[in-house]
Each structure stands twice: as structure tokens, then as C-alpha cells.
Enzyme design. Structure first.
Site, PDB file in Angstrom:
ATOM      1  N   GLU A   1      14.401 -14.359   1.932  1.00 53.29           N
ATOM      2  CA  GLU A   1      14.709 -15.371   2.961  1.00 53.29           C
ATOM      3  C   GLU A   1      13.765 -16.565   2.832  1.00 53.29           C
ATOM      4  O   GLU A   1      14.052 -17.653   3.319  1.00 53.29           O
ATOM      5  CB  GLU A   1      14.527 -14.777   4.373  1.00 53.29           C
ATOM      6  CG  GLU A   1      15.532 -13.711   4.723  1.00 53.29           C
ATOM      7  CD  GLU A   1      15.106 -12.966   5.999  1.00 53.29           C
ATOM      8  OE1 GLU A   1      14.297 -13.481   6.792  1.00 53.29           O
ATOM      9  OE2 GLU A   1      15.594 -11.819   6.185  1.00 53.29           O
TER      10      GLU A   1
ATOM     11  N   ASP B   1       0.821  -1.205   0.000  1.00 55.24           N
ATOM     12  CA  ASP B   1       0.000   0.000   0.000  1.00 55.24           C
ATOM     13  C   ASP B   1       0.861   1.263   0.000  1.00 55.24           C
ATOM     14  O   ASP B   1       1.879   1.328   0.699  1.00 55.24           O
ATOM     15  CB  ASP B   1      -0.864  -0.025   1.275  1.00 55.24           C
ATOM     16  CG  ASP B   1      -2.021   0.930   1.220  1.00 55.24           C
ATOM     17  OD1 ASP B   1      -2.917   0.711   0.401  1.00 55.24           O
ATOM     18  OD2 ASP B   1      -2.030   1.896   2.004  1.00 55.24           O
TER      19      ASP B   1
HETATM   20  C1  GLC Z   1      -4.283   2.896  -0.845  1.00 50.31           C
HETATM   21  C2  GLC Z   1      -5.443   1.935  -0.863  1.00 50.31           C
HETATM   22  C3  GLC Z   1      -6.681   2.653  -0.437  1.00 50.31           C
HETATM   23  C4  GLC Z   1      -6.483   3.129   0.972  1.00 50.31           C
HETATM   24  C5  GLC Z   1      -5.230   3.993   1.088  1.00 50.31           C
HETATM   25  C6  GLC Z   1      -4.823   4.198   2.502  1.00 50.31           C
HETATM   26  O1  GLC Z   1      -4.402   3.875  -1.803  1.00 50.31           O
HETATM   27  O2  GLC Z   1      -5.557   1.351  -2.138  1.00 50.31           O
HETATM   28  O3  GLC Z   1      -7.827   1.862  -0.544  1.00 50.31           O
HETATM   29  O4  GLC Z   1      -7.598   3.850   1.384  1.00 50.31           O
HETATM   30  O5  GLC Z   1      -4.122   3.430   0.433  1.00 50.31           O
HETATM   31  O6  GLC Z   1      -4.297   3.025   3.040  1.00 50.31           O
END
Ligand code: GLC
Length: 553
Positions: free
Chosen positions: A268, A212
Site C-alpha cells: 500500500e 522477528d
Molecule cells: C529473535 C531476536 C532475539 C530476541 C528473540 C525474541 O530471535 O533476534 O534477539 O531475543 O527473537 O524476540
């Protein structure tokens, strides 16, 4: 033996767990629900399943706000369900990819609670804390920001990302929403703790991670103000927005190094997939993969293509750029939908003929395809009331008219692309036996559903099944080189995939008009429309038609 690692020749199917299948009748999808539907994905032909986060979380951002990385949110199931899920996926010869949100935790995470409690607790430095800047009484030249706010940095969702905490008399930084405080990766303990989480799941057999907002993990060590920019809104090729250049908040040099460290932790445990959610120009995001060799993340999403224009010229240029930017030993990802943006069919005016052609491109081009649940049946965006949105983002913008956002092309109510999977024509589209599902099922479910499309030979679903079958049988499609064909008629995009002596040509007609032209094929192995193919020694392609033909065996 194949030279490419599995993660460069796989195909990814993204599941938003809340919306896939509800096994216990509470109106919310869950892990057991996913297990029950694994054969559907297997039959579709996808090897890798990426599941959006289902770890412990207050669900303020539906799992992208994690309060415990090594436990499961009860609404989705238990650790035992997660174990079974991994086992059942592996039993089918498939791979499972978890969603790691490393940039931030939930405000409810114990780490944050402790960190916020005082300025000198053991985790005081685990998050990004700064004292108020300047004095509220004396003008101290703080670059146009509100008094006290440590820097002028804007959050990704607009407005300052600094939030004041009374307990410490300081501000903490949130890249996304105020309840998602950013961790401080300049503190080695934080890095260690997060790598331990990664090892925890790899040890349980997980095959990799989607990462993310990976390029936001590091911020400038000196907390310098971002410079002014004329850019109002963030775009996928440039995160600068709200009148500032994201110079000190995105893709910092340490972040590229971090990609390599993350990769070593994965190594790993063998060959593991890591796909970064990164934003920025193509050249910058490529750097997360490594410079000469692929020793960083194994893949990155290149979201510029989410804003595709449906023409042969657009896709010819896109493929050309992807080939330039991700040559062997790198591999591009082709992605047109996800849980944050309009579904691809929305950009196609809900035209299923175009969706079939787009899928044909996505599954035959050189790259890892990534499809979002429901995309295979042509699920369209829902229109849901802005004011009652469950997604937290629209609530930041309650004063701005929704129409403005549509006009600007921004997706602010992400509920619209997260509605329950449409399995069949029964109540709740077969998603759940509950009286009320967490988001309303899309009104189209009687027509658009997996069961009905499964029975219709030329449905989008069956076109994708056929294409995936060919992709899984033909090494050239998964591993071969790609060469764009020149001299084809306007509106036609063609390319050749080649491995050893085997050459396969893919020809796609982006126009509504029928096209005929010369091209040497020994055999057609796929035609999109009934009359597509070889006719009187010429290639015949109906409007939005396509063929795959063998040039040499
Ligand atoms: C990313 C995710 C989204 C989320 C954001 C915060 O963009 O795809 O859905 O709200 O990060 O984590």
C-alpha cells in the site's frame, strides 16, 4: 533502467541501538547517537540501515519485548528523534528498516494486561490462552508433560512455553521467554491491530521491516502435541529441539499466507523491504517469499550459513544451493553475524586475513549482504561473566556449566556480541562519555577501532569500503547473474557476475598457500593483497588473497 526492486540490490547494515553511539552520556546508545554516526555508514557504502527495536519496552530482552509499538523507549529517545532519524537517513539517500516483533509483546503491554485480567474481557482472546489439561489427580495420558500444561510444546529457549496465570486460572503461551507472551493471530482483531502498527510506521516513511521470529507466528489450531525427536538442541536449519519435532509450533501453513498478507499491507506504501527471521530447512524458509512469484516477504535470512566452514568447497556448495533455492525473481541474503550469535570473526579464529576474504565474498556474490555493526572493523566476541549477564537467556541456564555451551557451540550469553561500538582509542572507545557503559567496552579497542583502521590502508574497514565502492559502481555485482567457475585449483573459489555484455570474475583463495593459474582478464579492478593480480600472464593469489577482474566490458 534497472529491473530489480531496490530491496534486492541493496546492502544492509544492522545497528544494535544500545551499543552504537551514546549521545547523552548515560552509557547507553540512542537514536541521536545513530544520527550523529550516519555519515560513517554512508561512507562505508551501505544503503540500508536495520535498527534493532527501540520502541517502548521494559527492556527485559532489550527491546524484543515491546510494551507500545507506536512510541519510543525513553532510553533511546523520543518520537521526535525517530522522525529526525528517518529524515536524516533519507536526506543521505539511504533507507531505514525497523525491527517488528509481531509474534509476541511484553508482558507489560496494555493488551496483555487486559487480556490477563479475566476470561471475558474484550481482549481475552488476543493472546494464546488454554485451560489446564487433564486432572492433577488422575493419570490422563498427557504425553509426558507436567500435569496441567496444555500441550507438550517446548519454548525456543528450552522448557515448556506455557505459563500459568492465577487471574484466569489458565495458561498463556510464550515461544521465547515467559515475559514475552505470544499474540493470537487467529483473532482478526489482533492481525488488524498489528497491521495498523505497520501502517503507522510506513506512513512515517519507514522503508521496511526486519521481522522477528516470523515463522513462529502461527501455532497449530488444534493444539496437537509435538512428536518425539532425538534432537536435543535447536539448529538454524531445524528448530526441532529438546527432544521434540517442532511440527505444530513452527512454519504452519497459515504462516506462509500471513507473509503474503503482510506484503500486501507494505505494498500500500510502495516498494518496501521485508526480511524474515525464519528458521528451518532452506526449502521451507524459501516458501515465505512466495512460490512462483515473489509475493510474500521480499527477503529471508538463511541462517544455516552462520555456521560456515572457511573453505572454498563449503562456500562453493553454499552459493550453488543459494542459486538453486533463490533464483530470479528471488534474491538470497548473505549474513554471517547478528546480535544473537557469535560474530563471524569468532568462527575465523579472529584471523583478520580471513575476515577480509569473507567480506569480499559477501559483497560480490549474488545477494543482499547484511553486516552487523562492528563486523566491518573486526570486532571480536567478548568473554563476559556468565552469572552477571544482562541478557536474560543465560539466567535460564544458571545450573549448567558455561563450558558445556561453548562445547556445544551454543551462544547463550548474547552480551558477548553486543558490546559498544569501538569508534576510537579514547575512553570507552569513543562510544560514550559515561563513567560506566551498559556493557563493558571490549579490551581490544586500542587496536580495533574505526578511527585507527580508517587511517590504515589495508585494514578490514578500508577493504570493505573499497569493495562497497566497487559494488555500488558495478551493476553486474548488484544485479547480475552468477555462474560458478569450474576447474580452478583446489582452495580457489571463483564465480562470474554478468549483466548484459559485462562480465566480472571474482577469484578467492581460501588457502594459506600462494596459488597461480591461468585465466583471461582484461583488467583487475580489485586486489586484496598487494601482489595479487596478473603476473606473467597468470593469476597470482597470495594466501587468503583475492581479485576482481573484468572479463568483458
Ligand atoms: C529473535 C531476536 C532475539 C530476541 C528473540 C525474541 O530471535 O533476534 O534477539 O531475543 O527473537 O524476540
Amino acid at each position: 533502467m534497472s529491473r530489480l526492486p531496490w530491496y534486492h540490490k541493496t546492502a544492509i547494515y544492522q545497528i544494535y541501538p544500545r551499543s552504537f553511539y551514546d549521545s547523552n552520556g548515560d552509557g547507553i546508545g540512542d537514536l541521536q547517537g545513530i544520527i550523529q554516526k550516519l555519515d560513517y555508514i554512508k561512507e562505508l557504502g551501505f544503503e540500508t540501515i536495520w535498527i534493532s527495536p527501540f520502541f517502548s519496552s521494559p527492556q527485559a530482552d532489550f527491546g524484543y519485548d515491546i510494551s507500545n509499538y507506536t512510541d519510543i523507549a525513553p532510553v533511546y529517545g523520543t518520537m521526535e528523534d525517530a522522525r529526525q532519524l528517518i529524515e536524516q537517513i533519507h536526506k543521505r539517500g539511504m533507507k531505514i528498516v525497523f525491527d517488528m516483533v509481531m509474534n509476541h509483546t511484553s508482558i507489560e503491554h496494555d493488551w496483555f494486561k487486559e487480556s490477563r485480567s479475566s476470561r471475558d474481557n474484550p481482549k481475552a482472546d488476543w493472546y494464546i490462552w488454554r485451560p489446564p489439561f487433564g486432572s492433577p489427580l488422575i493419570f490422563s495420558g498427557n504425553g509426558g508433560r507436567r500435569w496441567g500444561v496444555p500441550t507438550n510444546w517446548q519454548s525456543m529457549t528450552g522448557g515448556s512455553g506455557w505459563h500459568y496465570s492465577k487471574e484466569r486460572g489458565q495458561y498463556f503461551w510464550s515461544t521465547f521467554l515467559p515475559f514475552q507472551p505470544d499474540l493470537n493471530y487467529r483473532n482478526p482483531e489482533v492481525k488488524q491491530a498489528m497491521f495498523d502498527v505497520v501502517r503507522f510506521w510506513l506512513g512515517k516513511g519507514v522503508d521496511g521491516f526486519r521481522l522477528d521470529i516470523f515463522n513462529f507466528i502461527y501455532k497449530d489450531a488444534e493444539f496437537r502435541d509435538n512428536p518425539f525427536s532425538f534432537k536435543l538442541l535447536p539448529t538454524d536449519d531445524d528448530p526441532s529441539s529438546f527432544f521434540q519435532e517442532a511440527k505444530y509450533t513452527v512454519s504452519q501453513p497459515e504462516n506462509f499466507q500471513f507473509a503474503k498478507e503482510f506484503r500486501s499491507v507494505c505494498n500500500e506504501f510502495g516498494e518496501k523491504l521485508s526480511v524474515g527471521e525464519v528458521s528451518g530447512g532452506r526449502k521451507i524458509i524459501r516458501k515465505f517469499l512466495g512460490e512462483e512469484t515473489n509475493d510474500g516477504l521480499t527477503l529471508v535470512f538463511d541462517f544455516g550459513m552462520l555456521n560456515f566452514i572457511f573453505t572454498a568447497d563449503y562456500f562453493r556448495d553454499l552459493i550453488h544451493e543459494m542459486e538453486q533455492n533463490y533464483p530470479d525473481p528471488f534474491m538470497p541474503v548473505y549474513v554471517f553475524s547478528n546480535h544473537d550469535k557469535h560474530r563471524s570473526i569468532h568462527r575465523l579464529g579472529d584471523d583478520i586475513r580471513k575476515a577480509k576474504l569473507l567480506a569480499m565474498l559477501q559483497l560480490t556474490v549474488r545477494g543482499v549482504p547484511c553486516m552487523y555493526y562492528g563486523e566491518e572493523i573486526g570486532t571480536t566476541d567478548s568473554k563476559l561473566p556468565f552469572a552477571s549477564a544482562l541478557d536474560p537467556i543465560p539466567h535460564k541456564y544458571t545450573l549448567l556449566p558455561r563450558i558445556g555451551f561453548h562445547w556445544l557451540g551454543l551462544m547463550v550469553n548474547r552480551d558477548e556480541v553486543r558490546t559498544p561500538m569501538q569508534w576510537d582509542g579514547t575512553t570507552n572507545a569513543g562510544f560514550s562519555s559515561a563513567e560506566k557503559t551498559w556493557l563493558p567496552v571490549h579490551g581490544t579497542y586500542n587496536e580495533i577501532n574505526a578511527e585507527k583502521e580508517g587511517r590504515k590502508e589495508d585494514s578490514l574497514l578500508n577493504v570493505i569500503r573499497r569493495l562497497m565502492k566497487i559494488r555500488n559502481e558495478e551493476r553486474s555485482l548488484r544485479e547480475g547473474s552468477l555462474e560458478i567457475l569450474k576447474g580452478l585449483p583446489g582452495g580457489i573459489l571463483g564465480y562470474v557476475r554478468k549483466i548484459e555484455n559485462k562480465e566480472i570474475a571474482i577469484l578467492l583463495n581460501f588457502d594459506e598457500q600462494t596459488k597461480e593459474f591461468q585465466m583471461e582478464f582484461t583488467e583487475c579492478i580489485f586486489t586484496l593483497l598487494p601482489n595479487d593480480g596478473i603476473q606473467n600472464k597468470a593469476i597470482h593469489l597470495g594466501g587468503f588473497g583475492g581479485v576482481i577482474g573484468i572479463i568483458s566490458k
